[in-house]
Design a protein around this motif. Structure first.
Motif, PDB file in Angstrom:
ATOM      1  N   GLY A  20     -23.343 -12.076   0.633  1.00 42.49           N
ATOM      2  CA  GLY A  20     -23.028 -11.959  -0.800  1.00 42.49           C
ATOM      3  C   GLY A  20     -22.435 -10.594  -1.138  1.00 42.49           C
ATOM      4  O   GLY A  20     -22.616 -10.088  -2.241  1.00 42.49           O
ATOM      5  N   LEU A  21     -21.719 -10.031  -0.186  1.00 43.99           N
ATOM      6  CA  LEU A  21     -21.131  -8.699  -0.402  1.00 43.99           C
ATOM      7  C   LEU A  21     -19.615  -8.788  -0.561  1.00 43.99           C
ATOM      8  O   LEU A  21     -18.964  -9.563   0.136  1.00 43.99           O
ATOM      9  N   SER A  22     -19.068  -7.993  -1.469  1.00 44.62           N
ATOM     10  CA  SER A  22     -17.602  -7.810  -1.506  1.00 44.62           C
ATOM     11  C   SER A  22     -17.341  -6.351  -1.177  1.00 44.62           C
ATOM     12  O   SER A  22     -18.074  -5.467  -1.631  1.00 44.62           O
ATOM     13  N   PHE A  23     -16.272  -6.128  -0.411  1.00 41.36           N
ATOM     14  CA  PHE A  23     -15.988  -4.773   0.069  1.00 41.36           C
ATOM     15  C   PHE A  23     -14.687  -4.227  -0.477  1.00 41.36           C
ATOM     16  O   PHE A  23     -13.809  -4.983  -0.912  1.00 41.36           O
ATOM     17  N   GLU A  24     -14.529  -2.927  -0.382  1.00 40.37           N
ATOM     18  CA  GLU A  24     -13.262  -2.269  -0.736  1.00 40.37           C
ATOM     19  C   GLU A  24     -12.146  -2.790   0.176  1.00 40.37           C
ATOM     20  O   GLU A  24     -12.405  -3.262   1.290  1.00 40.37           O
ATOM     21  N   ASN A  25     -10.909  -2.692  -0.338  1.00 37.94           N
ATOM     22  CA  ASN A  25      -9.766  -3.113   0.480  1.00 37.94           C
ATOM     23  C   ASN A  25      -9.544  -2.166   1.647  1.00 37.94           C
ATOM     24  O   ASN A  25      -9.977  -1.015   1.622  1.00 37.94           O
ATOM     25  N   ILE A  26      -8.806  -2.680   2.608  1.00 40.56           N
ATOM     26  CA  ILE A  26      -8.463  -1.865   3.773  1.00 40.56           C
ATOM     27  C   ILE A  26      -7.460  -0.784   3.378  1.00 40.56           C
ATOM     28  O   ILE A  26      -6.521  -1.048   2.616  1.00 40.56           O
ATOM     29  N   VAL A  27      -7.671   0.418   3.864  1.00 35.71           N
ATOM     30  CA  VAL A  27      -6.712   1.504   3.625  1.00 35.71           C
ATOM     31  C   VAL A  27      -5.690   1.449   4.776  1.00 35.71           C
ATOM     32  O   VAL A  27      -6.032   1.689   5.925  1.00 35.71           O
ATOM     33  N   PRO A  28      -4.440   1.079   4.492  1.00 35.43           N
ATOM     34  CA  PRO A  28      -3.513   0.842   5.602  1.00 35.43           C
ATOM     35  C   PRO A  28      -3.003   2.104   6.277  1.00 35.43           C
ATOM     36  O   PRO A  28      -2.947   3.168   5.668  1.00 35.43           O
ATOM     37  N   ARG A  29      -2.634   1.907   7.519  1.00 36.05           N
ATOM     38  CA  ARG A  29      -1.989   2.986   8.293  1.00 36.05           C
ATOM     39  C   ARG A  29      -0.507   3.003   7.967  1.00 36.05           C
ATOM     40  O   ARG A  29       0.081   1.957   7.710  1.00 36.05           O
ATOM     41  N   GLN A  30       0.090   4.184   8.032  1.00 43.79           N
ATOM     42  CA  GLN A  30       1.521   4.283   7.758  1.00 43.79           C
ATOM     43  C   GLN A  30       2.330   4.223   9.036  1.00 43.79           C
ATOM     44  O   GLN A  30       1.838   4.587  10.104  1.00 43.79           O
ATOM     45  N   CYS A  31       3.581   3.799   8.901  1.00 47.53           N
ATOM     46  CA  CYS A  31       4.425   3.729  10.094  1.00 47.53           C
ATOM     47  C   CYS A  31       5.067   5.079  10.368  1.00 47.53           C
ATOM     48  O   CYS A  31       5.125   5.943   9.496  1.00 47.53           O
ATOM     49  N   ALA A  32       5.535   5.235  11.615  1.00 46.16           N
ATOM     50  CA  ALA A  32       6.163   6.500  11.998  1.00 46.16           C
ATOM     51  C   ALA A  32       7.615   6.253  12.398  1.00 46.16           C
ATOM     52  O   ALA A  32       8.170   6.959  13.223  1.00 46.16           O
ATOM     53  N   ASN A  33       8.205   5.205  11.814  1.00 40.83           N
ATOM     54  CA  ASN A  33       9.600   4.890  12.150  1.00 40.83           C
ATOM     55  C   ASN A  33      10.535   5.401  11.052  1.00 40.83           C
ATOM     56  O   ASN A  33      10.098   5.791   9.981  1.00 40.83           O
ATOM     57  N   GLU A  34      11.798   5.318  11.328  1.00 42.36           N
ATOM     58  CA  GLU A  34      12.826   5.656  10.327  1.00 42.36           C
ATOM     59  C   GLU A  34      13.878   4.559  10.352  1.00 42.36           C
ATOM     60  O   GLU A  34      15.046   4.799  10.637  1.00 42.36           O
ATOM     61  N   CYS A  35      13.437   3.324  10.079  1.00 43.31           N
ATOM     62  CA  CYS A  35      14.368   2.195  10.203  1.00 43.31           C
ATOM     63  C   CYS A  35      15.580   2.386   9.293  1.00 43.31           C
ATOM     64  O   CYS A  35      15.433   2.804   8.143  1.00 43.31           O
ATOM     65  N   LEU A  36      16.738   2.025   9.829  1.00 44.85           N
ATOM     66  CA  LEU A  36      17.981   2.139   9.050  1.00 44.85           C
ATOM     67  C   LEU A  36      17.869   1.375   7.741  1.00 44.85           C
ATOM     68  O   LEU A  36      18.358   1.809   6.710  1.00 44.85           O
ATOM     69  N   PHE A  37      17.232   0.207   7.816  1.00 45.56           N
ATOM     70  CA  PHE A  37      17.243  -0.717   6.679  1.00 45.56           C
ATOM     71  C   PHE A  37      15.943  -0.686   5.899  1.00 45.56           C
ATOM     72  O   PHE A  37      15.679  -1.586   5.104  1.00 45.56           O
ATOM     73  N   CYS A  38      15.118   0.341   6.104  1.00 44.21           N
ATOM     74  CA  CYS A  38      13.788   0.326   5.486  1.00 44.21           C
ATOM     75  C   CYS A  38      13.872   0.076   3.977  1.00 44.21           C
ATOM     76  O   CYS A  38      14.672   0.704   3.282  1.00 44.21           O
ATOM     77  N   PHE A  39      13.040  -0.837   3.491  1.00 46.34           N
ATOM     78  CA  PHE A  39      13.073  -1.175   2.061  1.00 46.34           C
ATOM     79  C   PHE A  39      12.764   0.031   1.192  1.00 46.34           C
ATOM     80  O   PHE A  39      13.194   0.107   0.043  1.00 46.34           O
TER      81      PHE A  39
END
Ligand code: SF4
Length: 446
Positions: A89-108
């Motif tokens: 019966g527990l609800s938890f905090e959301n996951i804290v995401p990891r960041q990427c280390a790329n430099e994609c040409l087309f990154c949004f």
């Protein structure tokens, strides 16, 4: 561009354990006197980093020892016996995401206006979110710990942005060195451990199309069924991403891609029993083609990436039609409003809605919203903003507006330009319904 309900890691220091945000009344957790704000730091002596760890470490266990840091700072050790399958019966905090280390040409992120909300520039690259929500990762900087976790906790399937199996091309697209770009050993290690992979190719004209695309599809198909599917989606350029190395996607380009990939799909269907390499809906619609049949898509393995959404919409619409044949909408003439969508999908929707109006007497109008915020190259409904809608207010007809629910942030009624649904409602002085298809069906049939 999917903005999910997480707090960006950049605003938080990682703290031990996972925080409880809610305790269901009369649940096991309530009986144990756990409260919102408590942090569970260990289960049976093993560290807990997030709710996935908690789920994994408690799964199937009936005797447990929890170490908790209470909201007050006090440390607790709780011994528990529970029935098999009994929920905490527990609800938890959301996951804290990891960041990427790329430099994609087309990154949004490079395609965002300078005043975009900081959350839109958050570059997540997280195998946990890949498993939970189907977010793609490139695997270029996956750590040994993360790899072990994927395998141990069976975080399968994983969604991987491959883009090209040619390492030089992949390194160029991702803006990383060749060593990091080469993920063949990482993918093999996952697949050997039974982790299924869905791959993605963001197709950039003159970079990873033609021969490179053919080779990528064939290399990935050689790993079927461990690689389950490949989604091929076109590069999306907003007016802010002006990198000269990128060539815009044109209808002619889409037509060429269809003619090159269709024979490969047929061949793969024959030998693998699946189309395997699916072209995004946008490619067919931009080429002025109709989308493939239901059978082409199988169980729609990459629908969240815009692959098969249109076909699936046709199916939903046919079901709605049958329902309305059985029970025509009451007061159909009162269903007088405007449905907003992107320029790409508008002709498809217009055709269906006109048939609906003719048969059942509704007065629905389809309006294709031009993207001024991101630029005219952006034609998909999901990137519609409040200011784009306001700019078209003279063409809105009827007593209400329907827009796709995906236009709003997943946990808040706010659009990509920061305008709230309430503010838009007030400015247009009309009720606005942000709906998915189920809710639209309900509206038309009740
Ligand atoms: S992997 Fe590439 S596209 Fe994705 S967030 Fe990172 S830089 Fe952007």
């Amino acid at each position: 561009m999917y903005e999910f309900a997480v707090t960006p890691a950049m605003t938080q220091l990682r703290r031990r354990g996972v925080e409880v945000v809610e305790v269901a009344p009369e649940s096991l957790a309530a009986e144990l006197e756990l409260e919102a704000g408590d942090r569970i730091i260990r289960v049976n002596g093993r560290a807990v980093r997030d709710y996935l760890d908690f789920r994994f470490q408690t799964g199937g266990e009936t005797e447990l020892i929890l170490n908790v840091i209470r909201k007050s700072g006090e440390e607790w050790e709780i011994e528990i016996e529970r029935d098999e399958g009994e929920d905490f019966g527990l609800s938890f905090e959301n996951i804290v995401p990891r960041q990427c280390a790329n430099e994609c040409l087309f990154c949004f992120c490079k395609g965002n206006p300078p005043d975009a909300r900081p959350a839109l520039s958050f570059r997540d690259e997280d195998v946990r979110l890949s498993f939970l929500y189907g977010n793609y990762t490139t695997l270029t900087s996956i750590t040994e710990d993360e790899m072990r976790r994927v395998i141990e906790q069976r975080l399968s399937p994983q969604y991987v942005s491959v883009h090209a199996t040619d390492v030089d091309v992949r390194a160029y697209l991702l803006g990383v060195d060749k060593k990091r770009a080469d993920i063949s050993a990482k993918m093999r290690r996952m697949m050997d451990a039974g982790i299924e992979i869905h791959a993605q190719i963001v197709l950039c004209p003159e970079i990873n199309d033609g021969e490179i695309l053919q080779r990528t599809i064939r290399d990935l198909a050689a790993e079927h069924p461990r690689v389950k599917s490949v989604a091929i989606v076109p590069l999306g350029l907003t007016r802010y991403n002006t990198d000269e190395r990128l060539t815009p996607v044109t209808p002619e380009f889409c037509e060429r891609v269809i003619s090159e990939v269709t024979p490969v799909q047929r061949e793969l269907k024959k030998c693998l029993g699946t189309t395997f390499a699916f072209l995004g809906d946008e490619i067919y619609l931009r080429a002025g083609r109709s989308v493939p049949s239901r059978r082409h898509y199988g169980d729609y393995p990459q629908i969240e990436d815009g692959v098969g959404m249109v076909r699936s919409f046709y199916e939903d619409f046919a079901r709605l039609w049958r329902r309305l044949e059985r029970n025509s909408p009451r007061d159909a003439h009162r269903l007088d409003g405007t449905i907003l969508t992107g320029r790409l999908f508008a002709p498809v929707l217009k055709d269906l809605i006109e048939r609906l109006n003719e048969r059942f007497g509704t007065c629905l109008h389809v309006l294709a919203v031009e993207s001024r915020y991101f630029g005219s190259e952006i034609v998909v409904a999901g990137l519609m903003t409040g200011s784009d809608i306001l700019a078209m207010r003279d063409r809105i007809k009827g007593d209400f507006i329907i827009m796709p629910a995906t236009v709003l942030k997943s946990d808040e009624a706010i659009m990509l330009d920061g305008m709230t649904l309430e503010s838009l409602r007030q400015q247009l002085n009309l009720p606005i319904h942000a709906l998915d298809f189920a809710a639209l069906t309900q509206m038309l049939t009740e």
